[in-house]
Enzyme design. Sequence first.
Site, PDB file in Angstrom:
ATOM      1  N   LYS A 136       0.847  -1.190   0.000  1.00 40.63           N
ATOM      2  CA  LYS A 136       0.000   0.000   0.000  1.00 40.63           C
ATOM      3  C   LYS A 136       0.876   1.231   0.000  1.00 40.63           C
ATOM      4  CE  LYS A 136       0.762   1.932   3.373  1.00 40.63           C
ATOM      5  NZ  LYS A 136       2.016   2.406   4.059  1.00 40.63           N
ATOM      6  N   TYR A 221      -4.244   4.466   6.371  1.00 47.71           N
ATOM      7  CA  TYR A 221      -4.769   3.521   7.383  1.00 47.71           C
ATOM      8  C   TYR A 221      -6.088   4.022   7.960  1.00 47.71           C
ATOM      9  CZ  TYR A 221      -0.491   0.751   7.327  1.00 47.71           C
ATOM     10  OH  TYR A 221       0.536  -0.066   6.941  1.00 47.71           O
TER      11      TYR A 221
HETATM   12  P1  NAD Z   1      12.415   1.183   2.157  1.00 46.14           P
HETATM   13  O1  NAD Z   1      12.976   2.469   1.707  1.00 46.14           O
HETATM   14  O2  NAD Z   1      12.895   0.611   3.443  1.00 46.14           O
HETATM   15  O3  NAD Z   1      12.646   0.076   1.040  1.00 46.14           O
HETATM   16  C1  NAD Z   1      12.370   0.280  -0.314  1.00 46.14           C
HETATM   17  C2  NAD Z   1      13.181  -0.648  -1.182  1.00 46.14           C
HETATM   18  O4  NAD Z   1      13.058  -0.252  -2.540  1.00 46.14           O
HETATM   19  C3  NAD Z   1      14.678  -0.661  -0.870  1.00 46.14           C
HETATM   20  O5  NAD Z   1      15.175  -1.934  -1.040  1.00 46.14           O
HETATM   21  C4  NAD Z   1      15.271   0.270  -1.909  1.00 46.14           C
HETATM   22  O6  NAD Z   1      16.601  -0.100  -2.249  1.00 46.14           O
HETATM   23  C5  NAD Z   1      14.359   0.044  -3.076  1.00 46.14           C
HETATM   24  N1  NAD Z   1      14.257   1.262  -3.887  1.00 46.14           N
HETATM   25  C6  NAD Z   1      14.520   2.533  -3.520  1.00 46.14           C
HETATM   26  N2  NAD Z   1      14.264   3.383  -4.536  1.00 46.14           N
HETATM   27  C7  NAD Z   1      13.855   2.617  -5.562  1.00 46.14           C
HETATM   28  C8  NAD Z   1      13.428   2.894  -6.866  1.00 46.14           C
HETATM   29  N3  NAD Z   1      13.386   4.137  -7.351  1.00 46.14           N
HETATM   30  N4  NAD Z   1      13.050   1.859  -7.652  1.00 46.14           N
HETATM   31  C9  NAD Z   1      13.058   0.612  -7.190  1.00 46.14           C
HETATM   32  N5  NAD Z   1      13.450   0.259  -5.946  1.00 46.14           N
HETATM   33  C10 NAD Z   1      13.841   1.258  -5.151  1.00 46.14           C
HETATM   34  O7  NAD Z   1      10.839   1.341   2.176  1.00 46.14           O
HETATM   35  P2  NAD Z   1       9.817   0.395   2.905  1.00 46.14           P
HETATM   36  O8  NAD Z   1       9.496   0.936   4.239  1.00 46.14           O
HETATM   37  O9  NAD Z   1      10.287  -1.004   2.802  1.00 46.14           O
HETATM   38  O10 NAD Z   1       8.509   0.621   1.999  1.00 46.14           O
HETATM   39  C11 NAD Z   1       8.326  -0.077   0.789  1.00 46.14           C
HETATM   40  C12 NAD Z   1       6.826  -0.159   0.491  1.00 46.14           C
HETATM   41  O11 NAD Z   1       6.183  -0.887   1.526  1.00 46.14           O
HETATM   42  C13 NAD Z   1       6.122   1.195   0.429  1.00 46.14           C
HETATM   43  O12 NAD Z   1       5.158   1.160  -0.583  1.00 46.14           O
HETATM   44  C14 NAD Z   1       5.464   1.321   1.775  1.00 46.14           C
HETATM   45  O13 NAD Z   1       4.279   2.108   1.762  1.00 46.14           O
HETATM   46  C15 NAD Z   1       5.132  -0.123   2.096  1.00 46.14           C
HETATM   47  N6  NAD Z   1       5.083  -0.395   3.551  1.00 46.14           N
HETATM   48  C16 NAD Z   1       4.028  -1.055   4.042  1.00 46.14           C
HETATM   49  C17 NAD Z   1       3.953  -1.340   5.377  1.00 46.14           C
HETATM   50  C18 NAD Z   1       2.789  -2.127   5.918  1.00 46.14           C
HETATM   51  O14 NAD Z   1       2.665  -2.236   7.137  1.00 46.14           O
HETATM   52  N7  NAD Z   1       1.934  -2.673   5.084  1.00 46.14           N
HETATM   53  C19 NAD Z   1       4.962  -0.929   6.237  1.00 46.14           C
HETATM   54  C20 NAD Z   1       6.052  -0.251   5.694  1.00 46.14           C
HETATM   55  C21 NAD Z   1       6.113   0.007   4.349  1.00 46.14           C
END
Ligand code: NAD
Length: 369
Positions: A136, A221
């Site tokens: 999301k 949320y």
């Molecule tokens: P993060 O920054 O920790 O991780 C993102 C990942 O994508 C990293 O591995 C990074 O190297 C890679 N990345 C960075 N820029 C990029 C690009 N331009 N193209 C492709 N890959 C790229 O972020 P996160 O917290 O892991 O969030 C990732 C997704 O998960 C988001 O959409 C966030 O909303 C979602 N999320 C959901 C929850 C949940 O509880 N459902 C919790 C946290 C994050």
Amino acid sequence: MSSRRNFIQMVSAPLIAMPFFSQAETVQENLHSIEDGPILKVALLGLGGYANIVAKAMQNCKRAKITALISGTPSKLDQWGEKYSVPKSHRFSYEELEKIKNNPDIDAVYIMTPNLRHPEFAIKVANLGKHVISEKPMATNVKDAQRMIDACKKAGVKLLVGYRMHFEPNTLEIIKKREAGEFGKILFFQGLSGFIIGDPKQWRLNKQLAGGGSMMDIGIYSINGARYMLGEEPIWVTAQETKTDPEKFKEGVDETILFQMGFPSGAVASCLSTYALNNLDKFYLNGTKGFAEMMPSTGYGPIKAKTNKGELSYPHVTHQTIQMDEFAAILHDGKTPKIPVDGEEGLKDMKIIEAIFEAVKSGKKVALK
Ligand code: NAD
């Protein structure tokens, strides 16, 4: 029956600790979980903070298994491959995504990149014949969300969004009580969602990569929660934005938005989305006969819930573990979840977010179709 159960236990127990691959590095067919359903073979795409949480949680899944890794960072592929026993043959760069086509070890790809890239990867994955799981928000705008839905439909694959709260036991129990009429006629929902965001350079504060600010990330949320807690779809929104740090929260990156939603029954929701306050994770549902309160309501848990009759006592579950087991049942068995987790569900939130942004700009009530 008992010998079958023994067999199932024999094959499923090592699934948690041992590699999923035979010497030929292909997943053995016919592996069944203790619940006697086929295992969902999942490729994780985007190995960041949340993927780390999902990967750990999946070690306890009964019906889902990490079978491939897709990342833009070669060193992560090596580290994660070692850690989760995914062989080199099943580690791919983004450019190598095509290679997953016809790979029998991958049923679905779980996209966990910055928001902007969800649609692009989802459409590619769908065209390669694999089910799509997107984090999301599913996209950064309605148009792209619709494109994801259309691509999956056309390719004959399913699209799921990582709405982990849709499987959380306290949440489901409160919904059951509401449906049973325990709270009477519901007239009010309050949703508070926020945390203080750190590093100003991160993608979450980049309008292009995130699609906005707090609303896309955490406010969603309260939007989604209002819909499942009330069991209705909003027909209008109003919204007001405040900004205390315009340096950190640039144009198009919302720091704080207060928003209201109106529902066909006459119920209203009053919600706050912010990147400027911690300890803001609360749902409150009030009806003519009683109330339900959840605080925390959407964090990783334990979720604390109570009603006017007392506390709910469901033990803590790891949301991502049950989510992935449930996703296996949805994708493999055709199970219909109590609260939808499909693309249409994600699209509804995207439409509300766009209407909220419009209401902030115009200062007017925006009708939802
Ligand atoms: P993060 O920054 O920790 O991780 C993102 C990942 O994508 C990293 O591995 C990074 O190297 C890679 N990345 C960075 N820029 C990029 C690009 N331009 N193209 C492709 N890959 C790229 O972020 P996160 O917290 O892991 O969030 C990732 C997704 O998960 C988001 O959409 C966030 O909303 C979602 N999320 C959901 C929850 C949940 O509880 N459902 C919790 C946290 C994050």
